[in-house]
Design a protein around this motif. Sequence first.
Motif, PDB file in Angstrom:
ATOM      1  N   LYS A  43       1.102  -0.862   0.196  1.00 51.22           N
ATOM      2  CA  LYS A  43      -0.304  -0.079  -0.010  1.00 51.22           C
ATOM      3  C   LYS A  43       0.966   1.054   0.196  1.00 51.22           C
ATOM      4  N   THR A  44       0.868   1.883  -0.219  1.00 48.68           N
ATOM      5  CA  THR A  44       1.230   3.623  -0.591  1.00 48.68           C
ATOM      6  C   THR A  44       0.048   4.504   0.558  1.00 48.68           C
ATOM      7  N   ILE A  45       1.274   4.701   1.599  1.00 52.78           N
ATOM      8  CA  ILE A  45       0.668   6.027   2.532  1.00 52.78           C
ATOM      9  C   ILE A  45       0.962   7.456   2.366  1.00 52.78           C
ATOM     10  N   VAL A  46      -0.010   8.043   2.255  1.00 50.39           N
ATOM     11  CA  VAL A  46       0.066   9.599   1.246  1.00 50.39           C
ATOM     12  C   VAL A  46      -0.320  10.381   3.010  1.00 50.39           C
ATOM     13  N   ARG A  47       0.804  11.267   3.330  1.00 46.23           N
ATOM     14  CA  ARG A  47       0.936  12.288   4.193  1.00 46.23           C
ATOM     15  C   ARG A  47       0.468  13.641   4.491  1.00 46.23           C
ATOM     16  N   ILE A  48      -0.355  14.611   5.094  1.00 44.02           N
ATOM     17  CA  ILE A  48      -0.219  16.392   4.745  1.00 44.02           C
ATOM     18  C   ILE A  48      -0.434  16.735   6.070  1.00 44.02           C
ATOM     19  N   PHE A  49       0.819  17.085   6.103  1.00 46.48           N
ATOM     20  CA  PHE A  49       0.858  17.240   7.112  1.00 46.48           C
ATOM     21  C   PHE A  49       0.599  19.358   7.442  1.00 46.48           C
ATOM     22  N   VAL A  79      -1.417  16.113  11.076  1.00 44.00           N
ATOM     23  CA  VAL A  79      -1.007  15.624  10.269  1.00 44.00           C
ATOM     24  C   VAL A  79      -2.470  14.613   9.955  1.00 44.00           C
ATOM     25  N   PHE A  80      -2.941  14.480   8.372  1.00 41.01           N
ATOM     26  CA  PHE A  80      -3.692  13.959   7.891  1.00 41.01           C
ATOM     27  C   PHE A  80      -3.241  12.518   7.292  1.00 41.01           C
ATOM     28  N   TYR A  81      -3.439  11.243   7.175  1.00 42.17           N
ATOM     29  CA  TYR A  81      -3.144  10.421   5.995  1.00 42.17           C
ATOM     30  C   TYR A  81      -3.934   9.575   5.424  1.00 42.17           C
ATOM     31  N   TRP A  82      -4.059   8.416   4.561  1.00 40.28           N
ATOM     32  CA  TRP A  82      -4.324   7.890   4.255  1.00 40.28           C
ATOM     33  C   TRP A  82      -3.276   6.513   3.041  1.00 40.28           C
ATOM     34  N   LYS A  83      -4.641   5.177   3.547  1.00 38.56           N
ATOM     35  CA  LYS A  83      -3.221   4.235   2.875  1.00 38.56           C
ATOM     36  C   LYS A  83      -4.570   3.630   1.004  1.00 38.56           C
ATOM     37  N   PHE A  84      -3.722   3.194   0.604  1.00 38.19           N
ATOM     38  CA  PHE A  84      -4.340   2.259  -0.663  1.00 38.19           C
ATOM     39  C   PHE A  84      -3.515   1.960  -1.588  1.00 38.19           C
ATOM     40  N   ARG A  85      -3.885   1.238  -2.072  1.00 39.94           N
ATOM     41  CA  ARG A  85      -3.391   0.407  -3.575  1.00 39.94           C
ATOM     42  C   ARG A  85      -3.081   1.388  -4.516  1.00 39.94           C
ATOM     43  N   VAL A  86      -2.686   0.865  -5.732  1.00 40.95           N
ATOM     44  CA  VAL A  86      -2.179   1.695  -6.891  1.00 40.95           C
ATOM     45  C   VAL A  86      -2.902   0.204  -8.004  1.00 40.95           C
ATOM     46  N   LEU A  93      -5.834   8.464  -8.697  1.00 41.44           N
ATOM     47  CA  LEU A  93      -5.308   9.465  -8.461  1.00 41.44           C
ATOM     48  C   LEU A  93      -6.359  10.475  -7.865  1.00 41.44           C
ATOM     49  N   PHE A  94      -5.925  10.909  -6.464  1.00 42.77           N
ATOM     50  CA  PHE A  94      -6.173  11.398  -5.378  1.00 42.77           C
ATOM     51  C   PHE A  94      -6.079  12.589  -5.686  1.00 42.77           C
ATOM     52  N   THR A 121       6.039   4.622  -2.239  1.00 44.03           N
ATOM     53  CA  THR A 121       4.931   3.659  -0.850  1.00 44.03           C
ATOM     54  C   THR A 121       5.108   5.058   0.529  1.00 44.03           C
ATOM     55  N   ARG A 122       5.682   6.070  -0.177  1.00 50.49           N
ATOM     56  CA  ARG A 122       5.435   7.196   1.286  1.00 50.49           C
ATOM     57  C   ARG A 122       5.618   8.305   0.724  1.00 50.49           C
ATOM     58  N   CYS A 123       4.189   9.363   0.517  1.00 46.97           N
ATOM     59  CA  CYS A 123       3.658  10.314  -0.028  1.00 46.97           C
ATOM     60  C   CYS A 123       3.873  11.831   0.794  1.00 46.97           C
ATOM     61  N   ASN A 124       4.353  12.027   1.178  1.00 48.91           N
ATOM     62  CA  ASN A 124       4.641  13.543   2.585  1.00 48.91           C
ATOM     63  C   ASN A 124       4.284  15.201   1.608  1.00 48.91           C
TER      64      ASN A 124
END
Length: 152
Positions: A43-49, A79-86, A93-94, A121-124
């Motif tokens: 899974k990829t995790i996207v985090r917005i700080f 921080v706000f984050y979520w996980k998903f699979r491409v 696209l998010f 795997t980690r998009c910050n």
Amino acid sequence: MGEFRKKALFFTILFTVSWEATMAIRQKEDDDNLNKFVLSPTKTIVRIFNKLGNGQDLTIHCKSKDNDLGVVTIGDNGVFYWKFRVNILGSTLFFCGLNWTDGNGVYDIYKAKRDMHRCPTRCNWEAHTDCVHGLRQGDNLWDFIYNWTRPS
């Protein structure tokens, strides 16, 4: 060779061939990029700080074609984050609307064609008062910048 070993070898070969076929590049051009079949093992995790400082809140509303993550307000240094699979076509696209007192904008926060290699795997992302910075995974460089739209 025993029956169990024959079956194990057969399934190992079948898995390997299936994996390689899934990862193969489609030979059809789509706009300016080649499409790829993607089998995302993790899974990829996207985090917005929220790095706005001075106790400023950041309101975020993220969506994809299939998912609405809702409206979330995060406090200073939160921080706000979520996980998903491409998805298998590599077209995930998010996009997110980000708002605070002195700026707002709607940005492509995860775009598979851009980010599968940039941040697999980690998009910050960090929201600062000057702009929103995206971090390239691996070398930890801020390589993507979205400027705020300022209120009139």
